[in-house]
Design a protein around this motif. Sequence first.
Motif, PDB file in Angstrom:
ATOM      1  N   GLY A   1       0.793  -1.221   0.000  1.00 39.84           N
ATOM      2  CA  GLY A   1       0.000   0.000   0.000  1.00 39.84           C
ATOM      3  C   GLY A   1       0.824   1.269   0.000  1.00 39.84           C
ATOM      4  N   THR A   2       2.051   1.183  -0.485  1.00 40.73           N
ATOM      5  CA  THR A   2       2.943   2.341  -0.515  1.00 40.73           C
ATOM      6  C   THR A   2       3.056   2.888  -1.932  1.00 40.73           C
ATOM      7  OG1 THR A   2       4.226   1.490   1.349  1.00 40.73           O
ATOM      8  CG2 THR A   2       5.312   3.124  -0.053  1.00 40.73           C
ATOM      9  N   PRO A   3       2.841   4.194  -2.126  1.00 39.78           N
ATOM     10  CA  PRO A   3       2.983   4.791  -3.466  1.00 39.78           C
ATOM     11  C   PRO A   3       4.408   4.641  -3.997  1.00 39.78           C
ATOM     12  CG  PRO A   3       1.809   6.267  -1.986  1.00 39.78           C
ATOM     13  CD  PRO A   3       2.362   5.163  -1.135  1.00 39.78           C
ATOM     14  N   VAL A   4       4.524   4.608  -5.326  1.00 42.14           N
ATOM     15  CA  VAL A   4       5.810   4.354  -5.970  1.00 42.14           C
ATOM     16  C   VAL A   4       6.143   5.457  -6.962  1.00 42.14           C
ATOM     17  CG1 VAL A   4       7.080   2.780  -7.493  1.00 42.14           C
ATOM     18  CG2 VAL A   4       5.549   1.846  -5.735  1.00 42.14           C
ATOM     19  N   LEU A   5       7.403   5.891  -6.929  1.00 43.53           N
ATOM     20  CA  LEU A   5       7.981   6.742  -7.962  1.00 43.53           C
ATOM     21  C   LEU A   5       9.052   5.902  -8.643  1.00 43.53           C
ATOM     22  CD1 LEU A   5       9.290  10.403  -7.584  1.00 43.53           C
ATOM     23  CD2 LEU A   5      10.740   8.626  -8.562  1.00 43.53           C
TER      24      LEU A   5
ATOM     25  N   ARG B   1      10.498   6.063 -16.103  1.00 41.12           N
ATOM     26  CA  ARG B   1       9.702   5.970 -17.322  1.00 41.12           C
ATOM     27  C   ARG B   1      10.452   5.118 -18.347  1.00 41.12           C
ATOM     28  NH1 ARG B   1       9.415  10.997 -18.072  1.00 41.12           N
ATOM     29  NH2 ARG B   1       7.441  11.305 -16.944  1.00 41.12           N
ATOM     30  N   ALA B   2       9.696   4.316 -19.102  1.00 40.85           N
ATOM     31  CA  ALA B   2      10.223   3.450 -20.167  1.00 40.85           C
ATOM     32  C   ALA B   2      10.845   2.192 -19.570  1.00 40.85           C
ATOM     33  CB  ALA B   2      11.229   4.171 -21.060  1.00 40.85           C
ATOM     34  N   GLY B   3      10.922   1.157 -20.404  1.00 40.31           N
ATOM     35  CA  GLY B   3      11.546  -0.082 -19.983  1.00 40.31           C
ATOM     36  C   GLY B   3      10.693  -0.891 -19.033  1.00 40.31           C
ATOM     37  N   ALA B   4      11.364  -1.802 -18.317  1.00 41.48           N
ATOM     38  CA  ALA B   4      10.657  -2.750 -17.463  1.00 41.48           C
ATOM     39  C   ALA B   4       9.935  -2.085 -16.302  1.00 41.48           C
ATOM     40  CB  ALA B   4      11.646  -3.793 -16.935  1.00 41.48           C
ATOM     41  N   THR B   5      10.515  -1.022 -15.734  1.00 38.66           N
ATOM     42  CA  THR B   5       9.876  -0.407 -14.573  1.00 38.66           C
ATOM     43  C   THR B   5       8.524   0.214 -14.931  1.00 38.66           C
ATOM     44  OG1 THR B   5      11.262   1.544 -14.975  1.00 38.66           O
ATOM     45  CG2 THR B   5      11.992   0.002 -13.279  1.00 38.66           C
ATOM     46  N   GLU B   6       8.441   0.870 -16.084  1.00 41.58           N
ATOM     47  CA  GLU B   6       7.143   1.420 -16.498  1.00 41.58           C
ATOM     48  C   GLU B   6       6.168   0.289 -16.789  1.00 41.58           C
ATOM     49  OE1 GLU B   6       5.093   4.465 -19.783  1.00 41.58           O
ATOM     50  OE2 GLU B   6       7.285   4.309 -19.636  1.00 41.58           O
ATOM     51  N   GLU B   7       6.652  -0.781 -17.408  1.00 45.95           N
ATOM     52  CA  GLU B   7       5.786  -1.933 -17.694  1.00 45.95           C
ATOM     53  C   GLU B   7       5.238  -2.540 -16.404  1.00 45.95           C
ATOM     54  OE1 GLU B   7       6.413  -6.558 -19.019  1.00 45.95           O
ATOM     55  OE2 GLU B   7       7.708  -5.050 -19.962  1.00 45.95           O
ATOM     56  N   VAL B   8       6.106  -2.770 -15.431  1.00 46.57           N
ATOM     57  CA  VAL B   8       5.672  -3.372 -14.171  1.00 46.57           C
ATOM     58  C   VAL B   8       4.737  -2.433 -13.417  1.00 46.57           C
ATOM     59  CG1 VAL B   8       6.479  -4.171 -11.907  1.00 46.57           C
ATOM     60  CG2 VAL B   8       7.700  -4.849 -13.989  1.00 46.57           C
TER      61      VAL B   8
ATOM     62  N   ALA C   1       0.358   2.659 -12.496  1.00 48.53           N
ATOM     63  CA  ALA C   1       0.014   2.837 -11.083  1.00 48.53           C
ATOM     64  C   ALA C   1       1.127   3.498 -10.278  1.00 48.53           C
ATOM     65  CB  ALA C   1      -0.332   1.485 -10.462  1.00 48.53           C
ATOM     66  N   ALA C   2       2.085   4.133 -10.961  1.00 50.35           N
ATOM     67  CA  ALA C   2       3.195   4.797 -10.281  1.00 50.35           C
ATOM     68  C   ALA C   2       3.436   6.164 -10.890  1.00 50.35           C
ATOM     69  CB  ALA C   2       4.465   3.946 -10.374  1.00 50.35           C
ATOM     70  N   LEU C   3       4.144   6.992 -10.168  1.00 49.13           N
ATOM     71  CA  LEU C   3       4.583   8.297 -10.662  1.00 49.13           C
ATOM     72  C   LEU C   3       5.861   8.055 -11.454  1.00 49.13           C
ATOM     73  CD1 LEU C   3       3.718  11.282 -10.410  1.00 49.13           C
ATOM     74  CD2 LEU C   3       5.222  11.444  -8.405  1.00 49.13           C
TER      75      LEU C   3
ATOM     76  N   GLY D   1      -2.083   1.093  -7.231  1.00 53.71           N
ATOM     77  CA  GLY D   1      -1.056   0.096  -6.942  1.00 53.71           C
ATOM     78  C   GLY D   1      -1.644  -1.194  -6.407  1.00 53.71           C
ATOM     79  N   ALA D   2      -2.680  -1.097  -5.596  1.00 57.56           N
ATOM     80  CA  ALA D   2      -3.315  -2.301  -5.059  1.00 57.56           C
ATOM     81  C   ALA D   2      -3.918  -3.141  -6.176  1.00 57.56           C
ATOM     82  CB  ALA D   2      -4.383  -1.907  -4.044  1.00 57.56           C
ATOM     83  N   VAL D   3      -4.497  -2.483  -7.175  1.00 60.02           N
ATOM     84  CA  VAL D   3      -5.065  -3.206  -8.317  1.00 60.02           C
ATOM     85  C   VAL D   3      -3.952  -3.832  -9.153  1.00 60.02           C
ATOM     86  CG1 VAL D   3      -6.391  -2.964 -10.452  1.00 60.02           C
ATOM     87  CG2 VAL D   3      -7.129  -1.764  -8.378  1.00 60.02           C
ATOM     88  N   ARG D   4      -2.913  -3.055  -9.418  1.00 63.31           N
ATOM     89  CA  ARG D   4      -1.817  -3.561 -10.239  1.00 63.31           C
ATOM     90  C   ARG D   4      -1.109  -4.739  -9.570  1.00 63.31           C
ATOM     91  NH1 ARG D   4      -0.156  -4.832 -15.066  1.00 63.31           N
ATOM     92  NH2 ARG D   4       2.082  -4.548 -15.413  1.00 63.31           N
ATOM     93  N   ALA D   5      -0.980  -4.705  -8.258  1.00 67.50           N
ATOM     94  CA  ALA D   5      -0.258  -5.748  -7.540  1.00 67.50           C
ATOM     95  C   ALA D   5      -0.909  -7.113  -7.690  1.00 67.50           C
ATOM     96  CB  ALA D   5      -0.148  -5.380  -6.060  1.00 67.50           C
ATOM     97  N   ARG D   6      -2.211  -7.154  -8.000  1.00 65.25           N
ATOM     98  CA  ARG D   6      -2.897  -8.443  -8.155  1.00 65.25           C
ATOM     99  C   ARG D   6      -2.340  -9.243  -9.328  1.00 65.25           C
ATOM    100  NH1 ARG D   6      -8.776  -5.608  -7.952  1.00 65.25           N
ATOM    101  NH2 ARG D   6      -8.648  -4.790  -5.806  1.00 65.25           N
ATOM    102  N   HIS D   7      -1.706  -8.564 -10.276  1.00 64.57           N
ATOM    103  CA  HIS D   7      -1.131  -9.247 -11.433  1.00 64.57           C
ATOM    104  C   HIS D   7       0.156  -9.991 -11.060  1.00 64.57           C
ATOM    105  CE1 HIS D   7      -0.522  -9.993 -15.690  1.00 64.57           C
ATOM    106  NE2 HIS D   7       0.686  -9.462 -15.641  1.00 64.57           N
ATOM    107  N   PHE D   8       0.681  -9.712  -9.865  1.00 69.40           N
ATOM    108  CA  PHE D   8       1.977 -10.258  -9.484  1.00 69.40           C
ATOM    109  C   PHE D   8       1.898 -11.041  -8.178  1.00 69.40           C
ATOM    110  CE2 PHE D   8       2.805  -6.437 -12.031  1.00 69.40           C
ATOM    111  CZ  PHE D   8       3.541  -7.010 -13.060  1.00 69.40           C
TER     112      PHE D   8
END
Length: 372
Positions: free
Chosen positions: A296-300, A303-310, A314-316, A346-353
């Motif tokens: 439940g912690t926001p993420v910064l 942009r681009a690459g794997a981090t944006e994909e993951v 749901a992140a800044l 982020g909570a919604v996105r985390a369900r994919h992982f």
Amino acid sequence: MLDRPGTGVATYAKALHDALHRLGRPIERIADPSCGRPMERAPRADRWLRWADAAIERPRALNARRSDAGRQLWGRDLFRLAQVHFDLHGTLLDVRTEGDPGVVHWTYPLPIRLEGWTNIYTVHDAIPLLHPELSQIDATRHKALLDAIALRAEHLITVSDAARDDIVTALGCEPDRVSACPPGLEAAMADAALPPELDAGRFLLAVGSVEPRKNLARMVEAWRRSGTALPLVIAGPDGWRADEIRPVLESVPGLIRMPYVERPVLLAMIASARALLFPTLAEGFGLPIIEAMQAGTPVLTSRAGATEEVAGGAALLVDPNSVDDISTAIGRLEDDALLDRLRAAGAVRARHFTLDAFADRLDALHRRLGAA
């Protein structure tokens, strides 16, 4: 890897083990009882005999034994001999074992192949090949190793679509030889106390080893320029070229460095941070992103690459090469409404992982390869 927690690869190996267990698959571990024991402790004659043995290009036999955890396959100095064998011959070390064949997951690119089995190798990224300035791995040897693995593997898997594209580009292999199979994890939030110098919700957190790839110098300068009153905590050990980066970190007032944190305490810190800062220069996946979202912690992040994909929207997102862009984004973390939106997304996105989602992806991969 299963016995060495703390790294991203070890976390992946445990997640793979747990996901296969959820599928109800009988699991056998391939172990090297000498792993972690310095070679120098062995008598010199014994060492020379083993190196001479590695020079002979022949299959090795794996022994088998039962334990409370199930059957374990093992070979003395297996992993070290495989590396020496590859250096001498440029080929994978063939090993064989009794019993019916199955699927073997090599959780890291090792120059070993189990005869008669479906050998699946996880290649976590192509960073040493595409960004050698960000990796201590020898690019020439690593390319030769990956080429040898790709030649004989039944399949390669990796942890994101971005990493898959990079691997196909770096190796020049057929795209259908590599599959993206993003991992899942369940970062159980341990009931651990925060370090006394931290107040819940009143600090920014960066996790990972101190090395060029983590972009810490730019991140620290951006934090300083942002003018935020929130302290920045960097939790992670010294890594490659840390001596060049550590003086930068030590020169900034208000920055808190924690070189070693027990896993339960680290998870408590992730859950209690106002936000996770992860503006890395290159990743194959980025496990801290999912650990933070599950907590439940926001993420910064970058942009681009794997981090944006993951992150999946749901992140800044920031340009990791721009101190100004990172600084502006850190300033935006004062906005409570923005953080609430990031937590929800982020909570919604985390369900994919989750581990269950990972197990489903592995099951589909095994069925596609005819190995279920």
